[in-house]
Design an enzyme around this catalytic site. Structure first.
Site, PDB file in Angstrom:
ATOM      1  N   GLY A  46       3.337  40.066 -54.222  1.00 10.44           N
ATOM      2  CA  GLY A  46       2.888  41.326 -53.647  1.00 10.44           C
ATOM      3  C   GLY A  46       2.270  41.069 -52.290  1.00 10.44           C
ATOM      4  O   GLY A  46       1.871  39.940 -51.980  1.00 10.44           O
ATOM      5  N   GLN A  51      -2.929  42.717 -45.052  1.00 11.96           N
ATOM      6  CA  GLN A  51      -2.852  41.254 -44.978  1.00 11.96           C
ATOM      7  C   GLN A  51      -2.069  40.755 -43.768  1.00 11.96           C
ATOM      8  O   GLN A  51      -2.146  39.570 -43.440  1.00 11.96           O
ATOM      9  CB  GLN A  51      -2.227  40.689 -46.260  1.00 11.96           C
ATOM     10  CG  GLN A  51      -3.124  40.855 -47.481  1.00 11.96           C
ATOM     11  CD  GLN A  51      -2.442  40.331 -48.721  1.00 11.96           C
ATOM     12  OE1 GLN A  51      -1.673  41.041 -49.345  1.00 11.96           O
ATOM     13  NE2 GLN A  51      -2.698  39.078 -49.066  1.00 11.96           N
ATOM     14  N   CYS A  95      -4.251  34.772 -54.263  1.00 10.60           N
ATOM     15  CA  CYS A  95      -4.009  35.710 -53.163  1.00 10.60           C
ATOM     16  C   CYS A  95      -3.486  34.928 -51.967  1.00 10.60           C
ATOM     17  O   CYS A  95      -4.031  33.874 -51.640  1.00 10.60           O
ATOM     18  CB  CYS A  95      -5.317  36.413 -52.796  1.00 10.60           C
ATOM     19  SG  CYS A  95      -5.163  37.569 -51.423  1.00 10.60           S
ATOM     20  N   LEU A  96      -2.443  35.431 -51.314  1.00 10.92           N
ATOM     21  CA  LEU A  96      -1.910  34.738 -50.141  1.00 10.92           C
ATOM     22  C   LEU A  96      -2.955  34.621 -49.035  1.00 10.92           C
ATOM     23  O   LEU A  96      -2.861  33.723 -48.194  1.00 10.92           O
ATOM     24  CB  LEU A  96      -0.677  35.481 -49.608  1.00 10.92           C
ATOM     25  CG  LEU A  96       0.544  35.516 -50.539  1.00 10.92           C
ATOM     26  CD1 LEU A  96       1.665  36.323 -49.896  1.00 10.92           C
ATOM     27  CD2 LEU A  96       1.017  34.114 -50.878  1.00 10.92           C
ATOM     28  N   HIS A 137      -4.189  44.646 -57.594  1.00 11.77           N
ATOM     29  CA  HIS A 137      -4.605  43.660 -56.589  1.00 11.77           C
ATOM     30  C   HIS A 137      -4.248  44.162 -55.175  1.00 11.77           C
ATOM     31  O   HIS A 137      -5.088  44.127 -54.264  1.00 11.77           O
ATOM     32  CB  HIS A 137      -3.916  42.323 -56.897  1.00 11.77           C
ATOM     33  CG  HIS A 137      -4.194  41.225 -55.919  1.00 11.77           C
ATOM     34  ND1 HIS A 137      -4.854  40.058 -56.269  1.00 11.77           N
ATOM     35  CD2 HIS A 137      -3.892  41.094 -54.601  1.00 11.77           C
ATOM     36  CE1 HIS A 137      -4.951  39.287 -55.195  1.00 11.77           C
ATOM     37  NE2 HIS A 137      -4.371  39.881 -54.168  1.00 11.77           N
ATOM     38  N   GLU A 138      -3.017  44.644 -55.002  1.00 11.49           N
ATOM     39  CA  GLU A 138      -2.587  45.094 -53.670  1.00 11.49           C
ATOM     40  C   GLU A 138      -3.320  46.362 -53.241  1.00 11.49           C
ATOM     41  O   GLU A 138      -3.684  46.509 -52.068  1.00 11.49           O
ATOM     42  CB  GLU A 138      -1.070  45.318 -53.631  1.00 11.49           C
ATOM     43  CG  GLU A 138      -0.219  44.089 -53.929  1.00 11.49           C
ATOM     44  CD  GLU A 138      -0.662  42.833 -53.199  1.00 11.49           C
ATOM     45  OE1 GLU A 138      -1.167  42.928 -52.066  1.00 11.49           O
ATOM     46  OE2 GLU A 138      -0.517  41.744 -53.781  1.00 11.49           O
ATOM     47  N   HIS A 141      -6.587  45.622 -51.732  1.00 10.19           N
ATOM     48  CA  HIS A 141      -6.503  45.201 -50.327  1.00 10.19           C
ATOM     49  C   HIS A 141      -6.585  46.401 -49.380  1.00 10.19           C
ATOM     50  O   HIS A 141      -7.165  46.294 -48.299  1.00 10.19           O
ATOM     51  CB  HIS A 141      -5.181  44.473 -50.056  1.00 10.19           C
ATOM     52  CG  HIS A 141      -5.192  43.014 -50.378  1.00 10.19           C
ATOM     53  ND1 HIS A 141      -6.051  42.122 -49.761  1.00 10.19           N
ATOM     54  CD2 HIS A 141      -4.435  42.275 -51.226  1.00 10.19           C
ATOM     55  CE1 HIS A 141      -5.812  40.903 -50.228  1.00 10.19           C
ATOM     56  NE2 HIS A 141      -4.840  40.964 -51.121  1.00 10.19           N
TER      57      HIS A 141
HETATM   58 ZN   LIG Z   1      -4.091  39.397 -52.188  1.00 10.62          ZN
END
Ligand SMILES: [Zn+2]
Length: 185
Positions: A46, A51, A95-96, A137-138, A141
């Site tokens: 995701g 991000q 998380c990226l 999660h997304e 963000h």
């Molecule tokens: Zn993340």
């Protein structure tokens, strides 16, 4: 289309609230395509526009539906809102934007999400399990919330040193982001 650099913990953009999308035009469709390219290049499940430094309420998810990774649930969510949630699940999350840190996070097991697709059409998605986790999660963000915010005070204290290092630009050993193409799309 382009692979964009994913912003890392400590970048102030990750703490901002993204704005509603008002126009469903070519630039939105390009953003969705770039998010998908970037998510795949980073091997993520995701990615939120936040991000990559774009403060619009847009996120993509691409979650395997079986252990072999033979089938996926792929969605592009514009202006998504959780309108229902039930039960809970605890599972490890990463998380990226926070490379090298993985912790158990409690999330709703099932969510109902209202959103628009990149053409502006209204839609509703019922998700459970891993897909529901990725969506929550997304969506966090888009409000400037990171999964580490959802850990206990004790856990956060334990991670403080590693998070401070990321915020100083010290990336974990072996961190190798893909070659990005910002500005070429
Ligand atoms: Zn993340």
């Amino acid at each position: 289309m382009a692979i964009l650099p994913v912003r890392i913990y400590g970048d102030p953009v990750l703490r901002q609230r993204a704005a509603e999308v008002g126009s469903f035009d070519d630039s939105l469709r390009r953003l969705v395509a770039d998010l998908r390219d970037t998510m795949h290049a980073y091997h993520g499940v995701g990615l939120a526009a936040t991000q990559v430094g774009v403060l619009l309420r847009v996120a993509v998810v691409h979650v395997p539906l079986d252990e072999e990774g033979a089938t996926f649930a792929s969605h592009a969510l514009v202006n998504p809102v959780v309108v229902g949630r039930s039960a809970s699940q605890v599972s490890e999350e990463g998380c990226l934007s926070i490379p090298g840190i993985f912790e158990d996070v409690t999330r709703a097991l099932e969510v109902r999400v209202r959103y628009q697709d990149p053409e502006g059409r209204e839609a509703t998605l019922d998700a459970e399990g891993y897909l529901a986790r990725a969506i929550q999660h997304e969506l966090d963000h888009l409000d400037g919330v990171l999964f580490v915010d959802r850990l206990s005070v004790l856990k956060r204290r334990f991670l403080k040193r590693a998070l401070d290092a990321l915020a100083r630009g010290e990336l974990p050993d072996g961190y190798a982001p893909p070659i990005t193409q910002e500005g070429t799309s």
